[in-house]
Design a protein around this motif. Structure first.
Motif, PDB file in Angstrom:
ATOM      1  N   ILE A  85       0.835  -1.063  -0.007  1.00 13.42           N
ATOM      2  CA  ILE A  85       0.112   0.030   0.066  1.00 13.42           C
ATOM      3  C   ILE A  85       0.953   1.247  -0.137  1.00 13.42           C
ATOM      4  N   LEU A  86       1.874   1.142   0.612  1.00 10.88           N
ATOM      5  CA  LEU A  86       2.889   2.352   0.929  1.00 10.88           C
ATOM      6  C   LEU A  86       3.428   2.611  -0.342  1.00 10.88           C
ATOM      7  N   HIS A  87       3.743   1.449  -1.078  1.00 16.07           N
ATOM      8  CA  HIS A  87       4.543   1.807  -2.424  1.00 16.07           C
ATOM      9  C   HIS A  87       3.547   2.336  -3.605  1.00 16.07           C
ATOM     10  N   GLN A  88       2.363   1.347  -3.488  1.00 15.83           N
ATOM     11  CA  GLN A  88       1.529   1.763  -4.556  1.00 15.83           C
ATOM     12  C   GLN A  88       0.535   2.819  -4.380  1.00 15.83           C
ATOM     13  N   ASP A  89       0.364   3.362  -3.166  1.00 15.24           N
ATOM     14  CA  ASP A  89      -0.303   4.445  -2.893  1.00 15.24           C
ATOM     15  C   ASP A  89      -2.052   4.085  -3.321  1.00 15.24           C
ATOM     16  N   ARG A  90      -2.277   2.975  -2.977  1.00 16.82           N
ATOM     17  CA  ARG A  90      -3.742   2.430  -3.151  1.00 16.82           C
ATOM     18  C   ARG A  90      -3.953   1.250  -2.200  1.00 16.82           C
ATOM     19  N   SER A  91      -5.000   1.605  -1.521  1.00 20.03           N
ATOM     20  CA  SER A  91      -5.223   0.690  -0.301  1.00 20.03           C
ATOM     21  C   SER A  91      -6.455  -0.052  -0.697  1.00 20.03           C
ATOM     22  N   ASP A  92      -6.620  -1.183  -0.242  1.00 24.54           N
ATOM     23  CA  ASP A  92      -7.789  -1.906  -0.105  1.00 24.54           C
ATOM     24  C   ASP A  92      -8.501  -2.240   1.340  1.00 24.54           C
ATOM     25  N   LEU A  93      -8.131  -1.107   1.963  1.00 28.64           N
ATOM     26  CA  LEU A  93      -8.713  -0.977   3.367  1.00 28.64           C
ATOM     27  C   LEU A  93     -10.079  -0.098   3.365  1.00 28.64           C
ATOM     28  N   VAL A  94     -10.820  -0.595   4.017  1.00 30.42           N
ATOM     29  CA  VAL A  94     -12.322   0.257   4.036  1.00 30.42           C
ATOM     30  C   VAL A  94     -12.525   0.438   5.497  1.00 30.42           C
ATOM     31  N   GLY A  95     -12.608   1.456   6.007  1.00 31.77           N
ATOM     32  CA  GLY A  95     -12.915   1.824   7.264  1.00 31.77           C
ATOM     33  C   GLY A  95     -14.405   1.839   7.553  1.00 31.77           C
ATOM     34  N   VAL A  96     -14.778   0.957   8.561  1.00 28.58           N
ATOM     35  CA  VAL A  96     -16.194   1.236   8.754  1.00 28.58           C
ATOM     36  C   VAL A  96     -16.573   1.673  10.127  1.00 28.58           C
ATOM     37  N   VAL A  97     -17.007   2.518  10.437  1.00 25.82           N
ATOM     38  CA  VAL A  97     -17.474   3.120  11.819  1.00 25.82           C
ATOM     39  C   VAL A  97     -18.790   3.021  12.166  1.00 25.82           C
ATOM     40  N   GLY A  98     -19.116   2.515  13.367  1.00 23.59           N
ATOM     41  CA  GLY A  98     -20.359   2.342  13.711  1.00 23.59           C
ATOM     42  C   GLY A  98     -20.577   2.275  15.354  1.00 23.59           C
ATOM     43  N   ALA A  99     -21.628   1.912  15.699  1.00 21.21           N
ATOM     44  CA  ALA A  99     -21.639   1.513  17.306  1.00 21.21           C
ATOM     45  C   ALA A  99     -23.076   0.585  17.422  1.00 21.21           C
TER      46      ALA A  99
END
Lengths: 345, 345
Positions: B62-76
């Motif tokens: 991710i660092l190198h490609q500057d392209r992430s497959d991480l999706v942040g999900v915020v909830g409660a």
DNA sequence: TTGTATGCGTTATCAC
DNA sequence: GTGATAACGCATACAA
């Protein structure tokens, strides 16, 4: 604040350094708890960072420090009333300790071996909430120095580097059996989810053994997953004819399926004509619409033990912690006919 | 397979390269889909990797490609019956598309501003399941080119870079009002969770407006969070004396608290003496122990829209998708006295 | 206090 | 097809 730009990359410490007129190291120090920066430059840096919308790249930090705050949590069936409560508590507690939760829902994976993917993100710990721990995962964790925490999972083959959290399933199964026996049941059934390997089988096994020891015949239903529908299916089949007067669902969700089907579809009086007992003590089991008698595995205790395991240092020896289990009397089981025997555990 | 070593770092491509007698680039190519490696060396590399327990470090990628497959999900409130089902579906779908779910439970955070922490992990998208979107988060997402997906959240102030997924709360509130009116209710109440800003307020507002338009007085209960207990408290207070014959819970969980308290604690016949209607259509609302009439926001539709938003390219313009809503007739509301009016939407 | 240089594990570019 | 090299963003040892 900069205007949003298309395809813009994340702003880096270099951007901040440029704007603040300092070096990248200065920026780094400004964001490191014990960093040595003079108050004035520090202020300049913080201002620049705020202006640009800078956030430290923790991925790079993990890379550099070789120390991660990512915890992989793998599970399935998050809609289950007990699992969802367990997960809610765990994820909240993780953040309270400044750990991040990288979640893997195995329902989205083709093969269970896929879940080693968590290691690609350098999680420091993998927590298994459900499903069996694939050998492959255990091997890879060991090879890479990542810890594992197995919750209500069977003990790994070798003395692998895994912490075990185990509710006393066997005692729970016996408790359930004892309670149904005390209610005067003469022919009982146990509804097990079809998962091949888990604490649920131990619950069922202990239940059967105890019943056998008491000379009470037990029918075993073992089709379908851990779900409400399984409880429905089981009730329809088991209660088609007369005979069975007590049912143990190895999970509250299953037991509630049984309970509701008996009451509302088959018109049976519970606990008058049928006693039903579950396992978990999910929040909804206490609802007045259910009042399910069940075996409780204390959620706070489970969460506490899980967090302790997660926070153990990387080189700590494998640990095992046992969660006690207790009978929660509500009103889905007929009153005890005799003074209840002390459980033999 | 290497033996587990204390404090061992993760095995790297250099380790594999050393063992296989090739360069790091070769290892990288062997693990890249379109990589050019001769079959023999490829085999050697894969064998070495398997032996060492190597996994590509996606953080570095991710660092190198500057392209992430991480999706942040915020909830409660992940124990809520509808939210847990929604989250279960979403997380499974994420993995099916090879995206990773970095979860943030806001219940574990002191301040809501804390949730910008997700950006530290270079998530490509932040999905908001509950709570309001803090300005700070929106600003930082914009500054860093991360997309936001707001589910049943109020529209952001500006035309910020956020995708909106909105169930038609207003129509749902009107539907609920219309149904209670058709049941012949003369004095109704609405139970709103105390959250300051959300779709739930719109539901309640539309309900009130519609009732007012029909000349039916409505009492408003607005204490406590979105929880079962809030439904209990509301029922106890609202039904202390006679008068109220219909209650709308802005959430199924709340409505179920009302329903159960009315039935089992206050001994009221539902729907004979009191009609109760909810909103969401959580799985347990259909259970025979409840049979709650409710307004459905289709979970598959919601999940589909969410995934579409997540997979939109980074530079796509903000989008809005509306999820239709429908009345689900079960048996917690008295039968309609007259032919029900067509909803005025 | 501050800046320079180096390395973390990866991929992409460029020679060979 | 293969290997050397640079670069991603950060933290740190070291020099100034």
């Amino acid at each position: 604040m900069t205007a949003p730009e298309k395809g813009a990359r994340f702003v880096s410490s270099a951007d901040v350094a440029r704007l603040a007129g300092v070096s990248r190291s200065a920026v780094s120090r400004a964001f490191t708890p014990g960093g040595c920066v003079s108050p004035p430059t520090r202020a300049r840096i913080l201002a620049a960072a705020e202006k640009l919308g800078y956030r430290v790249n923790r991925l790079a930090r993990i890379l550099h420090q070789d120390r991660s705050d990512l915890v992989g949590v793998v599970g399935a069936n998050f809609a289950n009333p007990y699992i969802s409560a367990q997960f809610d508590a765990l994820s909240a507690e993780l953040h309270r300790r400044n750990l991040q939760c990288l979640l893997l829902n195995t329902a989205g994976m083709a093969e269970s071996s896929e879940l080693v993917r968590l290691l690609d993100y350098r999680v420091r710990t993998v927590v298994l909430l459900s499903g069996a721990a694939p050998d492959r995962l255990m091997r890879l964790c060991a090879a890479n120095g990542a810890r594992m925490v197995l919750i209500n999972r069977p003990a790994p083959p070798k003395g692998a580097l895994a912490d075990l959290i185990l509710a006393d399933s066997a005692a729970g199964g016996r408790l359930a059996a004892g309670r149904l026996a005390a209610a005067g049941c003469r022919h009982v059934a146990v509804v097990v989810s079809g998962s091949r390997t888990s604490a649920k089988r131990v619950r069922a096994r202990a239940f059967c053994d105890e019943m056998t020891a008491r000379g009470i015949p037990v029918t075993r239903w073992e089709k379908g997953p851990n779900s409400y529908q399984t409880g429905i299916d089981a009730a329809r089949a088991l209660l088609a004819g007369p005979g069975i007067d007590g049912i143990f669902g190895v999970t509250d969700e299953i037991a509630l399926g049984v309970l509701n089907t008996a009451r509302f579809e088959l018109g049976l009086a519970v606990p008058g004509e049928l006693s039903v007992i579950g396992f978990d003590d999910a929040p909804i089991s206490d609802w007045s619409s259910h009042r399910l008698t069940t075996i409780r595995q204390s959620l706070p205790a489970l969460t506490r033990a899980t967090m302790e395991a997660i926070e153990r240092p990387a080189d700590a020896p494998p640990n095992r912690s046992d969660i006690p289990v207790e009978l929660v009397e509500r009103s889905s089981v007929a009153p005890a006919r005799y003074k209840r025997r002390t459980d033999r555990t």
